[in-house]
Design an enzyme around this catalytic site. Sequence first.
Site, PDB file in Angstrom:
ATOM      1  N   ASP A   3       0.985  -1.232   0.182  1.00  0.00           N
ATOM      2  CA  ASP A   3      -0.051  -0.012   0.004  1.00  0.00           C
ATOM      3  C   ASP A   3       0.926   1.180  -0.119  1.00  0.00           C
ATOM      4  O   ASP A   3       1.675   1.536  -0.963  1.00  0.00           O
ATOM      5  CB  ASP A   3      -0.902  -0.233   1.162  1.00  0.00           C
ATOM      6  CG  ASP A   3      -1.900   0.875   1.313  1.00  0.00           C
ATOM      7  OD1 ASP A   3      -1.645   1.986   1.183  1.00  0.00           O
ATOM      8  OD2 ASP A   3      -3.242   0.623   0.873  1.00  0.00           O
ATOM      9  N   ASP A  48      -8.743  -7.969  -2.932  1.00  0.00           N
ATOM     10  CA  ASP A  48      -8.283  -6.829  -2.623  1.00  0.00           C
ATOM     11  C   ASP A  48      -9.249  -6.045  -3.503  1.00  0.00           C
ATOM     12  O   ASP A  48      -8.838  -5.879  -4.694  1.00  0.00           O
ATOM     13  CB  ASP A  48      -6.904  -6.433  -2.658  1.00  0.00           C
ATOM     14  CG  ASP A  48      -6.445  -5.178  -2.061  1.00  0.00           C
ATOM     15  OD1 ASP A  48      -7.192  -4.256  -1.740  1.00  0.00           O
ATOM     16  OD2 ASP A  48      -5.242  -5.124  -2.177  1.00  0.00           O
ATOM     17  N   GLY A  64      -7.480 -10.743   1.062  1.00  0.00           N
ATOM     18  CA  GLY A  64      -7.953  -9.410   0.918  1.00  0.00           C
ATOM     19  C   GLY A  64      -6.777  -8.293   1.120  1.00  0.00           C
ATOM     20  O   GLY A  64      -5.684  -8.526   0.519  1.00  0.00           O
ATOM     21  N   HIS A  65      -7.081  -7.363   1.390  1.00  0.00           N
ATOM     22  CA  HIS A  65      -5.981  -6.153   1.362  1.00  0.00           C
ATOM     23  C   HIS A  65      -4.688  -6.624   2.215  1.00  0.00           C
ATOM     24  O   HIS A  65      -3.750  -6.066   2.007  1.00  0.00           O
ATOM     25  CB  HIS A  65      -6.709  -4.784   1.700  1.00  0.00           C
ATOM     26  CG  HIS A  65      -5.863  -3.590   1.468  1.00  0.00           C
ATOM     27  ND1 HIS A  65      -5.024  -3.216   0.364  1.00  0.00           N
ATOM     28  CD2 HIS A  65      -5.286  -2.741   2.380  1.00  0.00           C
ATOM     29  CE1 HIS A  65      -4.303  -2.292   0.467  1.00  0.00           C
ATOM     30  NE2 HIS A  65      -4.291  -1.809   1.703  1.00  0.00           N
ATOM     31  N   PHE A  66      -5.073  -6.779   3.400  1.00  0.00           N
ATOM     32  CA  PHE A  66      -4.109  -7.066   4.617  1.00  0.00           C
ATOM     33  C   PHE A  66      -3.766  -8.748   4.578  1.00  0.00           C
ATOM     34  O   PHE A  66      -4.129  -9.310   5.536  1.00  0.00           O
ATOM     35  CB  PHE A  66      -4.377  -6.593   5.927  1.00  0.00           C
ATOM     36  CG  PHE A  66      -4.382  -5.273   5.810  1.00  0.00           C
ATOM     37  CD1 PHE A  66      -3.192  -4.584   5.990  1.00  0.00           C
ATOM     38  CD2 PHE A  66      -5.440  -4.380   5.910  1.00  0.00           C
ATOM     39  CE1 PHE A  66      -2.990  -3.254   5.852  1.00  0.00           C
ATOM     40  CE2 PHE A  66      -5.468  -3.050   6.205  1.00  0.00           C
ATOM     41  CZ  PHE A  66      -4.056  -2.313   6.159  1.00  0.00           C
TER      42      PHE A  66
END
Length: 289
Positions: free
Chosen positions: A105, A240, A266-268
């Site tokens: 990120d 994500d 997902g994102h994490f």
Amino acid sequence: MSSFDTRHRTATIDGLEVFYRESGHPDSPTLVLLHGFPSSSHMFRNLIAELADEFHVIAPDHIGFGRSAMPTVDEFDYSFDRLAEITDQLLDRLGIDRFALYIQDYGAPIGLRIAAKHPDRITALITQSGNAYREGFTPFWDVLFAHAQNRAEHEPAVRELLELDATRWQYTHGVPADRLDRIAPETWLTDQAGLDRPGNKEIQLQLFWDYQFNLDGYPAFQEYFRTHRPPTLVAWGRGDEIFGPAGAEAFATDLPDAEIHLLDAGHFALETHGQEIADLIRDFLRRNL
């Protein structure tokens, strides 16, 4: 599992305290971990413990995040250029002149600025939802790019991204139901505690606005990829919805030898696929360092 303890330290850079986690033997190959929004080096706590037996691991908190200094927006230039300068100076202070780089990120535009500036220092790249291509942007970004063009009009909508429901969503969205119980609630609660500090939301709004200039840096990042061909591992959450899987696949455009893994996450992704990512990293770095 490593037997090395993680040390929690600070260094003063340009008059500001920069917090960082460190583990592993200093003579081992170094891996620098750069976190994203709205997290901190806390997101790497398990990965550090997993890899420190074989690698020297360093994970700083960016200014305004975690346990690092948090000057107000009037006291510090909250830009990705400036955050990269602070991180670059921290690595110099610690004598880290050769290292693999893990970017996630916000860590991507910070770390890739450093890599493009010092290409000979980078031994390998690992990206987990660390975007470097326009293909990675999803509709999630529509309100943020609108905010970049008209801050006053779109600030109320953007402020919603700084509240607990949005922080929890970043951790849970795109995660299969059978993996949700792997996500510790203190992850998003720790992040939210940081966001809820007086003055921190103004910092985050400034960084949201400044993000538009990261896209201007993409051509230089991509030229760095083409020219220097760093060994690259992509371990990305297929679910994500902030940086979509197209952003992972785009690395093959300039790095045809990149090893790209889309995980059911997902994102994490470290929260649900930490062991899988650690295994990928260990194998990848053993072959490339």
